[in-house]
Design a protein around this motif. Structure first.
Motif, PDB file in Angstrom:
ATOM      1  N   GLU A   1      23.423  72.024  42.020  1.00 50.57           N
ATOM      2  CA  GLU A   1      23.783  73.320  41.449  1.00 50.57           C
ATOM      3  C   GLU A   1      24.169  73.169  39.980  1.00 50.57           C
ATOM      4  O   GLU A   1      23.778  73.992  39.146  1.00 50.57           O
ATOM      5  N   ALA A   2      24.923  72.133  39.677  1.00 52.53           N
ATOM      6  CA  ALA A   2      25.312  71.895  38.288  1.00 52.53           C
ATOM      7  C   ALA A   2      24.077  71.679  37.420  1.00 52.53           C
ATOM      8  O   ALA A   2      23.989  72.201  36.306  1.00 52.53           O
ATOM      9  N   ALA A   3      23.118  70.918  37.924  1.00 50.64           N
ATOM     10  CA  ALA A   3      21.898  70.636  37.163  1.00 50.64           C
ATOM     11  C   ALA A   3      21.163  71.921  36.808  1.00 50.64           C
ATOM     12  O   ALA A   3      20.732  72.104  35.672  1.00 50.64           O
TER      13      ALA A   3
ATOM     14  N   LEU B   1      31.721  79.358  43.557  1.00 51.28           N
ATOM     15  CA  LEU B   1      31.636  78.027  43.010  1.00 51.28           C
ATOM     16  C   LEU B   1      30.669  77.926  41.824  1.00 51.28           C
ATOM     17  O   LEU B   1      30.957  77.189  40.893  1.00 51.28           O
ATOM     18  N   PRO B   2      29.540  78.653  41.811  1.00 47.40           N
ATOM     19  CA  PRO B   2      28.632  78.527  40.663  1.00 47.40           C
ATOM     20  C   PRO B   2      29.288  78.837  39.320  1.00 47.40           C
ATOM     21  O   PRO B   2      28.995  78.173  38.327  1.00 47.40           O
ATOM     22  N   HIS B   3      30.182  79.812  39.262  1.00 43.86           N
ATOM     23  CA  HIS B   3      30.832  80.126  37.982  1.00 43.86           C
ATOM     24  C   HIS B   3      31.734  78.989  37.527  1.00 43.86           C
ATOM     25  O   HIS B   3      31.885  78.749  36.337  1.00 43.86           O
ATOM     26  N   VAL B   4      32.319  78.262  38.477  1.00 44.85           N
ATOM     27  CA  VAL B   4      33.146  77.103  38.124  1.00 44.85           C
ATOM     28  C   VAL B   4      32.257  75.983  37.596  1.00 44.85           C
ATOM     29  O   VAL B   4      32.553  75.367  36.564  1.00 44.85           O
TER      30      VAL B   4
END
Length: 109
Positions: A21-23, A1-4
């Protein structure tokens, strides 16, 4: 998910985890929820790395605004992310230095 999340132009959701995580990855995040989450409030107030809206129509307007100039939004979030990273402890570096200090002290004895 982090790469997305890292490759996304915007993350929108109802929970704090993906927004957090996005932040950290420097991707704009809009959370549509009434609950306040302390660590995410800091990301929003101190670094401007997340937006929380309680109404869907407000969140939609914000999302459209963030997507209206993708290059500018990406540059803004990259600066904000760097400011957050500069203010944070690099845990890997700290742990490595601590282990090296302990090992060095044992060797000295």
């Amino acid at each position: 998910l982090p790469h997305v999340l890292a490759g996304a132009r915007l993350v929108v959701g109802g929970g704090a985890t993906a927004a957090a995580e996005a932040a950290v990855l420097g991707t704009p995040a809009v959370v549509v929820h009434s609950a306040r989450v302390g660590y995410m409030d800091e990301r929003e107030q101190r670094f401007g790395l997340r937006y929380r809206r309680t109404r869907q129509d407000e969140a939609l307007r914000l999302c459209l605004d963030l997507l209206s100039d993708p290059a500018q939004t990406a540059a803004t979030w990259a600066r904000r992310r760097q400011r957050m990273l500069d203010a944070s402890v690099d845990v890997t570096d700290w742990l490595a230095r601590t282990v090296e200090d302990v090992v060095g002290k044992r060797r000295a004895h």
